[in-house]
Motif scaffolding. Structure first.
Motif, PDB file in Angstrom:
ATOM      1  N   PHE A  22     -69.328  42.662 -90.636  1.00  0.00           N
ATOM      2  CA  PHE A  22     -69.114  42.072 -89.680  1.00  0.00           C
ATOM      3  C   PHE A  22     -68.391  41.415 -89.508  1.00  0.00           C
ATOM      4  O   PHE A  22     -67.312  40.665 -88.713  1.00  0.00           O
ATOM      5  CB  PHE A  22     -70.289  41.488 -88.379  1.00  0.00           C
ATOM      6  CG  PHE A  22     -71.686  42.709 -87.781  1.00  0.00           C
ATOM      7  CD1 PHE A  22     -71.183  43.456 -88.180  1.00  0.00           C
ATOM      8  CD2 PHE A  22     -72.451  41.790 -86.902  1.00  0.00           C
ATOM      9  CE1 PHE A  22     -71.856  44.350 -87.851  1.00  0.00           C
ATOM     10  CE2 PHE A  22     -73.276  42.275 -86.970  1.00  0.00           C
ATOM     11  CZ  PHE A  22     -73.190  44.313 -86.527  1.00  0.00           C
ATOM     12  N   PHE A  28     -66.133  43.687 -84.323  1.00  0.00           N
ATOM     13  CA  PHE A  28     -67.622  42.775 -84.585  1.00  0.00           C
ATOM     14  C   PHE A  28     -66.433  41.414 -85.013  1.00  0.00           C
ATOM     15  O   PHE A  28     -67.741  40.708 -84.842  1.00  0.00           O
ATOM     16  CB  PHE A  28     -68.478  43.309 -84.816  1.00  0.00           C
ATOM     17  CG  PHE A  28     -68.533  44.696 -84.510  1.00  0.00           C
ATOM     18  CD1 PHE A  28     -70.284  44.273 -83.475  1.00  0.00           C
ATOM     19  CD2 PHE A  28     -68.382  45.901 -84.822  1.00  0.00           C
ATOM     20  CE1 PHE A  28     -70.527  45.746 -83.077  1.00  0.00           C
ATOM     21  CE2 PHE A  28     -69.126  46.657 -84.219  1.00  0.00           C
ATOM     22  CZ  PHE A  28     -70.277  46.507 -82.727  1.00  0.00           C
ATOM     23  N   SER A  29     -65.861  41.376 -85.984  1.00  0.00           N
ATOM     24  CA  SER A  29     -65.566  40.296 -86.771  1.00  0.00           C
ATOM     25  C   SER A  29     -64.546  39.313 -86.244  1.00  0.00           C
ATOM     26  O   SER A  29     -63.418  38.339 -86.530  1.00  0.00           O
ATOM     27  CB  SER A  29     -64.787  40.347 -88.104  1.00  0.00           C
ATOM     28  OG  SER A  29     -63.185  41.654 -87.559  1.00  0.00           O
ATOM     29  N   ARG A  38     -73.008  36.647 -83.642  1.00  0.00           N
ATOM     30  CA  ARG A  38     -72.574  37.318 -84.126  1.00  0.00           C
ATOM     31  C   ARG A  38     -73.690  37.373 -85.407  1.00  0.00           C
ATOM     32  O   ARG A  38     -74.493  38.205 -86.024  1.00  0.00           O
ATOM     33  CB  ARG A  38     -71.005  37.684 -85.744  1.00  0.00           C
ATOM     34  CG  ARG A  38     -69.210  37.786 -84.611  1.00  0.00           C
ATOM     35  CD  ARG A  38     -69.310  37.649 -85.386  1.00  0.00           C
ATOM     36  NE  ARG A  38     -68.106  36.647 -85.401  1.00  0.00           N
ATOM     37  CZ  ARG A  38     -67.215  36.117 -86.523  1.00  0.00           C
ATOM     38  NH1 ARG A  38     -65.957  36.279 -86.966  1.00  0.00           N
ATOM     39  NH2 ARG A  38     -66.318  34.681 -86.445  1.00  0.00           N
ATOM     40  N   GLY A  42     -76.715  40.090 -86.570  1.00  0.00           N
ATOM     41  CA  GLY A  42     -76.358  40.525 -87.557  1.00  0.00           C
ATOM     42  C   GLY A  42     -78.084  40.002 -87.877  1.00  0.00           C
ATOM     43  O   GLY A  42     -78.653  41.831 -88.171  1.00  0.00           O
TER      44      GLY A  42
END
Length: 258
Positions: A22, A28-29, A38, A42
């Motif tokens: 990620f 997603f980043s 995040r 995760g």
């Protein structure tokens, strides 16, 4: 308790690969997504994957530290290969901005926090929306899930030293650059002809201030051509997404020794 420790060891390894994935993965980043969210996302993905993949018997010892480093490197590598391909969209926007005269105006990229071309950011936002519309985020999550078929948890070290991995990265970058040129060439070529026409006009009519007239003409022509070729742009972006998934799979196969 004895069953919990191996599961905990496997969970931490999976969490390492998912969170490293990620860090560099497009969408997603994004820095616009809070880091806490995040990490929580995760952790949930890793928790579900513990019960869906084949988890070997693991013990927390010296070799386990090497496995943690391996998981982090694998997650980063898979995410970076996807980021390189998505960066082609901003490269195409940079080509167009340079010809349009928008190169002096940059905006903040939400993914990296750095300045990016104006048209590149527009293409990037369009690509992200198209990726979501095509359920591409599901394919990206499938990528990290099926990576354990190529690189199991207990595989100590992937084949990073293989020359085929370096060759794949170079070919991926070259193909991404080619796709960026393919996206930008209709507008760039049209603006080249506009510059040629403005140069002839400046020689034929010296009294005309070509710098004042040429700037809005180039912008107007660029938006007209962009409107005409927008369907082609979307088709190229779909080709880019397919190439991204294939490149991620090929990298996982090579890292797994395939």
């Amino acid at each position: 308790m004895e069953e919990l420790i191996p599961s905990l060891a496997a969970y931490l390894l999976i969490l390492t690969r998912v969170t490293a994935f990620f860090v560099t993965l497009p969408l997603f980043s994004y820095k616009a997504i809070p880091t806490t969210q995040r990490i929580i996302f995760g952790a949930l993905i890793a928790w579900m994957m513990v019960y869906t993949i084949e988890v070997p018997e693991l013990t927390i010892d010296g070799a386990y530290i090497l496995l943690v480093m391996k998981e982090a490197m694998v997650g980063l590598a898979i995410g970076i290969i996807a980021y390189i391909i998505m960066a082609a969209i901003q490269i195409a926007g940079g080509f167009i901005d340079f010809q349009m005269g928008f190169a002096i105006a940059n905006v903040i990229d939400p993914q990296t926090g750095a300045q990016s071309p104006l048209m590149g950011q527009f293409f990037n936002s369009l690509a992200i929306l198209l990726l979501l519309a095509l359920n591409g985020h599901h394919m990206l999550l499938d990528g990290v899930f099926y990576s354990y078929q190529f690189m199991p948890l207990d595989q100590l070290w992937p084949a990073f030293g293989d020359e085929r991995v370096v060759e794949l990265v170079i070919k991926t970058f070259a193909k991404a650059f080619g796709i960026a040129f393919q996206m930008s060439i209709p507008i760039v070529a049209t603006l080249f002809l506009v510059d040629l026409a403005l140069g002839i006009t400046a020689r034929a009519v010296p009294q005309l201030n070509i710098f004042v007239v040429g700037f809005p003409i180039k912008i107007g022509v660029s938006f007209i051509v962009l409107f005409i070729v927008m369907g082609v742009m979307v088709a190229v972006m779909q080709e880019l997404f397919e190439f991204m998934i294939i490149s991620m799979r090929n990298l996982m196969m090579l890292l797994g020794g395939g």
